[in-house]
Enzyme design. Structure first.
Site, PDB file in Angstrom:
ATOM      1  N   LYS A  22       0.832  -1.214   0.000  1.00  0.00           N
ATOM      2  CA  LYS A  22       0.000   0.000   0.000  1.00  0.00           C
ATOM      3  C   LYS A  22       0.864   1.261   0.000  1.00  0.00           C
ATOM      4  O   LYS A  22       0.651   2.170  -0.776  1.00  0.00           O
ATOM      5  CB  LYS A  22      -0.911   0.015   1.232  1.00  0.00           C
ATOM      6  N   ASN A  23       1.847   1.314   0.902  1.00  0.00           N
ATOM      7  CA  ASN A  23       2.583   2.566   1.064  1.00  0.00           C
ATOM      8  C   ASN A  23       3.633   2.792  -0.022  1.00  0.00           C
ATOM      9  O   ASN A  23       4.303   3.824  -0.033  1.00  0.00           O
ATOM     10  CB  ASN A  23       3.192   2.644   2.460  1.00  0.00           C
ATOM     11  N   CYS A 117      -5.768  13.174  13.171  1.00  0.00           N
ATOM     12  CA  CYS A 117      -5.948  11.791  12.750  1.00  0.00           C
ATOM     13  C   CYS A 117      -5.926  10.905  13.980  1.00  0.00           C
ATOM     14  O   CYS A 117      -5.434  11.311  15.028  1.00  0.00           O
ATOM     15  CB  CYS A 117      -4.836  11.489  11.757  1.00  0.00           C
ATOM     16  N   ARG A 122       0.056  14.483  13.283  1.00  0.00           N
ATOM     17  CA  ARG A 122       0.550  14.323  11.910  1.00  0.00           C
ATOM     18  C   ARG A 122       0.576  15.615  11.082  1.00  0.00           C
ATOM     19  O   ARG A 122      -0.112  15.739  10.066  1.00  0.00           O
ATOM     20  CB  ARG A 122      -0.243  13.231  11.188  1.00  0.00           C
ATOM     21  N   ASP A 306       4.032   0.576  12.065  1.00  0.00           N
ATOM     22  CA  ASP A 306       2.867  -0.080  11.455  1.00  0.00           C
ATOM     23  C   ASP A 306       2.706  -1.538  11.898  1.00  0.00           C
ATOM     24  O   ASP A 306       1.722  -2.188  11.518  1.00  0.00           O
ATOM     25  CB  ASP A 306       2.952  -0.007   9.923  1.00  0.00           C
ATOM     26  N   ARG A 398      -8.856  -0.308   3.867  1.00  0.00           N
ATOM     27  CA  ARG A 398      -7.939   0.684   3.300  1.00  0.00           C
ATOM     28  C   ARG A 398      -6.585   0.052   2.998  1.00  0.00           C
ATOM     29  O   ARG A 398      -5.873   0.532   2.109  1.00  0.00           O
ATOM     30  CB  ARG A 398      -7.734   1.847   4.280  1.00  0.00           C
TER      31      ARG A 398
END
Ligand code: EPU
Length: 422
Positions: A22-23, A117, A122, A306, A398
């Protein structure tokens, strides 16, 4: 309201195919705007964040087509609108990544300023300072970041804090700047390296990606390319933690073991037997309960933030006490209260969670608060007695492709349910 329902108690067994990261795919899709011709990106995971990115690029005038299930072609030649509006930015903070490419290639950008968030404040100040150092005029007005530049000029950009998307934004902006840009204290994450390799394949001149100093020699234009996204190290780590928690035996295929050193070290410490090949990792717990491990998160190559929530879940049922210290985000412990609902014994002290392992968790209805928190709750559900129902599963969609299908294939009793009553 869609929920995920898990009946715990089955050890994960078998093989799981790891999706594209994803990233990495998000900055790469956005980076294709820097080219003068279409690019084809493959190994694209089916994720809500990818759909949001496609919508964002489409609204700006790029033409997108899906070639087969995992390839997207982006043609930036019709670009005519240089804006990331609030309705998209608020659902995906990574929308900020369009800032660098838009200013570098089209001379202007308007991007809604991301708000707070669930995992921390952030800010994006370092993205803005970096662009200003390259000569862009940047203003924040009516909730929008407005940036303009005729042509960016190479400069020395020192990142005060290591920032992944901040580094990526400046890296993309610098590719088309006039002269040399040196990014110091750059993020070294594999996803930054993947973006750099993608940009190099479009004609950019970049050296040092993967180290803390990246040098970019600006070029006048970039072309289209064909590029395959690297595997998702966090998805890999999440399935391996599931294996460790359930005492199972899992082989992750199409992954990149070299990007998981810090995570694999902790899994070995927890008692896992691990073997690796070029693109696979096999883990066997031989039915044992994991041992607790201490974790401190920090930028790559240290232990990734993460994976913090997933290891909090692991420590919840491990033998002993594990101390988890979160140094990257100030508020990334929203999963703790939910794990406590399942019977976990966790004390929070500032940025530290002290987790005393219990021998069993018990199923309950719980609520996802952000992407990785939701993954940790699903993992906890795999070992909890009885039924665990995870609400707000849009968070998990997501960033995890077909999570319930992949876990079902590993033997888990997991299904998605829809109930009108929310
Ligand atoms: N920071 C600033 N100013 C800035 C930018 C960052 O102070 O201008 C601070 C942040 O507040 C944070 C720290 O720097 O305390 C690091 O944040 P970073 O900028 O590296 O995070 P990010 O780029 O917004 C990416 C990933 C996150 C991942 C972090 C850290 C993407 C799209 N997102 O976010 O992924 O947690 O790096 O590795 O790449 C996830 O996948 O669940 C996720 C949240």
């Amino acid at each position: 309201m869609t929920k995920i329902e898990i009946t715990g108690g089955v050890p994960l067994q078998g093989e799981v195919w790891i999706s594209g990261a994803k990233n990495a795919v998000l900055p790469i899709l956005v980076g294709s705007l820097l080219g003068d011709a279409p690019s084809r990106i493959s190994n694209v995971p089916h994720l809500q964040d990818v759909t949001t990115t496609m919508e964002l690029l489409g609204r700006m005038g790029a033409e997108l087509s899906m070639h087969d299930s995992m390839q997207i072609e982006i043609d930036p030649r019709g670009m005519n609108h240089y804006e990331a509006p609030y309705d998209l930015v608020k659902t995906m903070r990574a929308s900020i990544l369009v800032l660098g490419p838009l200013v570098a290639r089209y001379g202007r950008a308007r991007v809604s300023l991301p708000g707070g968030c669930a995992i921390g404040s952030r800010p994006v100040d370092l993205h803005l300072h970096g662009l200003q150092a390259l000569g862009a005029k940047v203003e924040v007005r009516n909730g929008n970041i407005e940036a303009r530049a005729d042509r960016l000029k190479g400069a020395r950009v020192i990142m005060e804090t290591v920032t992944v998307t901040g580094t990526e934004n400046i890296l993309m902006a610098a590719t088309l700047a006039q002269g040399t840009t040196i990014i110091e204290n750059a993020a070294q994450e594999p996803e930054v390296v993947d973006l750099a390799n993608f940009l190099i394949s479009m004609g950019a001149r970049i050296e040092g990606a993967g180290s803390n100093t990246i040098t970019v020699e600006g070029v006048d234009n970039m072309h289209g390319t064909d590029y395959s996204v690297l595997p998702d190290r966090i998805e890999t780590g999440t399935y391996l933690v599931g294996c460790a928690m359930t005492g199972g035996n899992v082989r992750c295929t199409h992954t990149s073991p070299g990007h998981l050193d810090a995570v694999l070290d902790k899994l070995s410490e927890a008692g896992a037997e691990i073997s690796i090949g070029e693109d696979w990792i096999e883990m066997d717990m031989r039915g044992r309960r994991p041992r607790s491990v201490d974790i401190t998160t920090a930028p790559y190559p240290a232990f990734p933030t993460d994976m913090q929530a997933q290891f909090t879940a692991l420590n919840s049922i491990a033998d002993g006490t594990g101390v988890i210290t979160e140094t990257v985000f100030e508020n990334r412990f929203m999963h703790v209260q939910e794990l406590q609902r399942l019977g976990a014994d966790i004390r929070l002290k500032g940025n530290t969670a002290i987790v005393q392992g219990v021998s069993r968790l018990t199923g309950a209805p719980i609520m996802a608060t952000d992407l990785r928190a939701s993954a940790s709750l699903v993992l906890a559900g795999l070992v909890a007695d009885g039924v665990t129902t995870v609400d707000r599963v849009y968070h998990i969609d997501r960033g995890y492709e077909n999570i319930e299908e992949k876990l079902s294939a590993l033997g888990a009793r997991i299904r998605r349910t829809d109930s009108a009553a929310g």
